[in-house]
Design an enzyme around this catalytic site. Structure first.
Site, PDB file in Angstrom:
ATOM      1  N   GLN A  35      -4.811  -1.781   9.607  1.00 43.11           N
ATOM      2  CA  GLN A  35      -4.730  -3.087   8.950  1.00 43.11           C
ATOM      3  C   GLN A  35      -5.257  -4.182   9.871  1.00 43.11           C
ATOM      4  OE1 GLN A  35      -3.868  -3.395   5.766  1.00 43.11           O
ATOM      5  NE2 GLN A  35      -3.806  -5.610   5.620  1.00 43.11           N
ATOM      6  N   LYS A  82       0.834  -1.204   0.000  1.00 46.58           N
ATOM      7  CA  LYS A  82       0.000   0.000   0.000  1.00 46.58           C
ATOM      8  C   LYS A  82       0.870   1.257   0.000  1.00 46.58           C
ATOM      9  CE  LYS A  82      -3.853  -2.483   2.053  1.00 46.58           C
ATOM     10  NZ  LYS A  82      -4.789  -2.754   3.160  1.00 46.58           N
ATOM     11  N   ASP A 102     -11.268   2.600   4.137  1.00 44.56           N
ATOM     12  CA  ASP A 102     -11.578   1.169   4.060  1.00 44.56           C
ATOM     13  C   ASP A 102     -13.082   0.936   3.969  1.00 44.56           C
ATOM     14  OD1 ASP A 102      -9.489  -0.682   3.958  1.00 44.56           O
ATOM     15  OD2 ASP A 102      -9.031  -0.488   6.099  1.00 44.56           O
TER      16      ASP A 102
HETATM   17  N1  L34 Z   1      -7.955  -2.669   7.210  1.00 43.82           N
HETATM   18  N2  L34 Z   1      -7.262  -4.792   6.597  1.00 43.82           N
HETATM   19  C1  L34 Z   1      -7.768  -3.583   6.248  1.00 43.82           C
HETATM   20  N3  L34 Z   1      -8.067  -3.271   4.958  1.00 43.82           N
HETATM   21  C2  L34 Z   1      -7.872  -4.173   3.970  1.00 43.82           C
HETATM   22  O1  L34 Z   1      -8.234  -3.892   2.715  1.00 43.82           O
HETATM   23  C3  L34 Z   1      -7.309  -5.424   4.289  1.00 43.82           C
HETATM   24  N4  L34 Z   1      -6.994  -6.378   3.346  1.00 43.82           N
HETATM   25  C4  L34 Z   1      -7.219  -7.784   3.672  1.00 43.82           C
HETATM   26  C5  L34 Z   1      -6.509  -8.066   4.995  1.00 43.82           C
HETATM   27  N5  L34 Z   1      -6.632  -6.978   5.959  1.00 43.82           N
HETATM   28  C6  L34 Z   1      -7.054  -5.728   5.632  1.00 43.82           C
HETATM   29  C7  L34 Z   1      -5.990  -6.273   2.451  1.00 43.82           C
HETATM   30  O2  L34 Z   1      -5.408  -5.227   2.214  1.00 43.82           O
HETATM   31  C8  L34 Z   1      -6.570  -8.484   2.511  1.00 43.82           C
HETATM   32  N6  L34 Z   1      -5.756  -7.466   1.855  1.00 43.82           N
HETATM   33  C9  L34 Z   1      -4.859  -7.734   0.792  1.00 43.82           C
HETATM   34  C10 L34 Z   1      -4.160  -6.726   0.145  1.00 43.82           C
HETATM   35  C11 L34 Z   1      -3.278  -6.998  -0.882  1.00 43.82           C
HETATM   36  C12 L34 Z   1      -3.071  -8.288  -1.285  1.00 43.82           C
HETATM   37  C13 L34 Z   1      -3.752  -9.302  -0.660  1.00 43.82           C
HETATM   38  C14 L34 Z   1      -4.637  -9.030   0.372  1.00 43.82           C
HETATM   39  C15 L34 Z   1      -2.076  -8.547  -2.370  1.00 43.82           C
HETATM   40  O3  L34 Z   1      -1.424  -7.653  -2.833  1.00 43.82           O
HETATM   41  N7  L34 Z   1      -1.917  -9.804  -2.801  1.00 43.82           N
HETATM   42  C16 L34 Z   1      -0.991 -10.181  -3.832  1.00 43.82           C
HETATM   43  C17 L34 Z   1       0.092 -11.115  -3.294  1.00 43.82           C
HETATM   44  C18 L34 Z   1       0.839 -10.570  -2.153  1.00 43.82           C
HETATM   45  C19 L34 Z   1       1.768 -11.585  -1.505  1.00 43.82           C
HETATM   46  O4  L34 Z   1       2.832 -11.860  -2.090  1.00 43.82           O
HETATM   47  O5  L34 Z   1       1.440 -12.106  -0.431  1.00 43.82           O
HETATM   48  C20 L34 Z   1      -1.763 -10.893  -4.927  1.00 43.82           C
HETATM   49  O6  L34 Z   1      -1.279 -10.925  -6.058  1.00 43.82           O
HETATM   50  O7  L34 Z   1      -2.826 -11.441  -4.642  1.00 43.82           O
END
Ligand code: L34
Length: 291
Positions: free
Chosen positions: A96, A52, A119
């Site tokens: 988060q 982020k 959020d």
């Molecule tokens: N407050 N908490 C708050 N807001 C959110 O919107 C989130 N979330 C979820 C967990 N907790 C939170 C996220 O940001 C899940 N989440 C999230 C954000 C980004 C990715 C996955 C979940 C992401 O970038 N995933 C990548 C892989 C990252 C890795 O290597 O682990 C993908 O390609 O899916």
């Protein structure tokens, strides 16, 4: 089978947001500023929050990361939130999730000022979303809508089965897709851990949103031909053959489901990156709203 490419779509979105930021700056307006509070050192949370912050840099936002130790008290966290609520330079911020067990999550989310709640988790904003009023949509469901819209996936009149009823994905997703809106107008079934005959339901689905957090739960025998699949799950599974020591698994058994799908999101590179792009979008909105 068409891949709903969240990585590419989020990159496109970030380019569009960067353009808007340039325009704001050219008009002498304020630079959008997002803050994130991270409590503890959970590996996945650190990865997401860092992504982020990086996205903020990419689109030209200012960002502030508030990194607090695992043992931070609820009171201290609430004080940090109050500081951000009162800091005029901060347009929006997030806490988060998940939080350590000794902290009351509901209390924390309610402490975030609704105007800075990018959020979309505050009860005021959840209520506004439910009533079709302008608000911040929670980033993951917002990202899924955007992906469906950009790939022109038909949702009107379609039967969507959402598996999972979490406050951040399943519940808002089911509300949003039933509304009269782009990527909406669907007939929605919400399924969860107590649902009987889940397979009977998923076999009827035109679109399945898998958001239950069980790796590779949805298998090919559970879906019909031509289905659209949104895989929200992202679990780290130990894998010593990987440099990181883990691999990422979605809630969908991709190998058996993909051949039957017309559209499907991959994991990684599907819903995750979209979540980050939509948080940027909400922050831009928060900043524009103020001026
Ligand atoms: N407050 N908490 C708050 N807001 C959110 O919107 C989130 N979330 C979820 C967990 N907790 C939170 C996220 O940001 C899940 N989440 C999230 C954000 C980004 C990715 C996955 C979940 C992401 O970038 N995933 C990548 C892989 C990252 C890795 O290597 O682990 C993908 O390609 O899916």
């Amino acid at each position: 089978m068409i891949l709903l490419d969240g990585k590419k779509t989020s990159a496109d979105l970030k380019v569009e947001i960067a353009e808007s930021v340039k325009e704001l700056k050219a008009k002498g307006k304020k630079t959008p500023h997002l803050a994130a509070i991270l409590v503890g050192t959970d590996g996945a949370s650190m990865t997401y929050v860092n992504a982020k912050v990086k996205a903020c840099e990419l689109v030209g936002f200012n960002s502030t990361l508030i990194d607090l130790p695992e043992e931070t008290s609820e009171e201290t966290l609430l004080q940090e939130i109050e500081k951000l609520n009162n800091n005029n330079d901060i347009d929006g911020f997030i806490v988060q999730l998940p939080l350590p067990k000794h902290i009351d999550e509901q209390k924390v989310l309610m402490a975030v000022h609704p105007d800075k709640d990018v959020d979309g988790f505050h009860p005021t904003n959840v209520g506004r979303m439910t009533l079709d009023l302008p608000t911040f949509l929670p980033a993951t469901p917002f990202g899924i809508l955007e992906l469906l819209e950009r790939y022109k996936v038909e949702t009107s009149g379609q039967h969507v089965v959402v598996i999972g009823r979490s406050h951040i994905v399943g519940r808002p997703m089911s509300i949003l897709m039933s509304q009269k809106r782009p990527a909406g107008d669907a007939t929605v079934t919400v399924a969860h851990s107590r649902t009987k005959n889940l397979k009977e339901l998923t076999l009827q689905a035109d679109i399945v949103v898998a958001a239950l957090g069980i790796p590779e739960f949805l298998t090919g025998d559970m879906v019909k031909d031509g289905v659209t699949i949104i895989d929200v799950g992202i679990t780290r599974i130990d894998d010593s053959s990987k440099k990181s020591g883990y691999r990422l698994a979605g809630d969908v058994h991709f190998e058996s489901v993909a051949p039957k799908s017309s559209f499907i999101t991959p994991v990684p590179g599907g819903v995750g990156p979209m979540t980050i792009a939509m948080l940027m979008k909400n922050t831009l909105l928060a900043c524009e709203r103020k001026s």
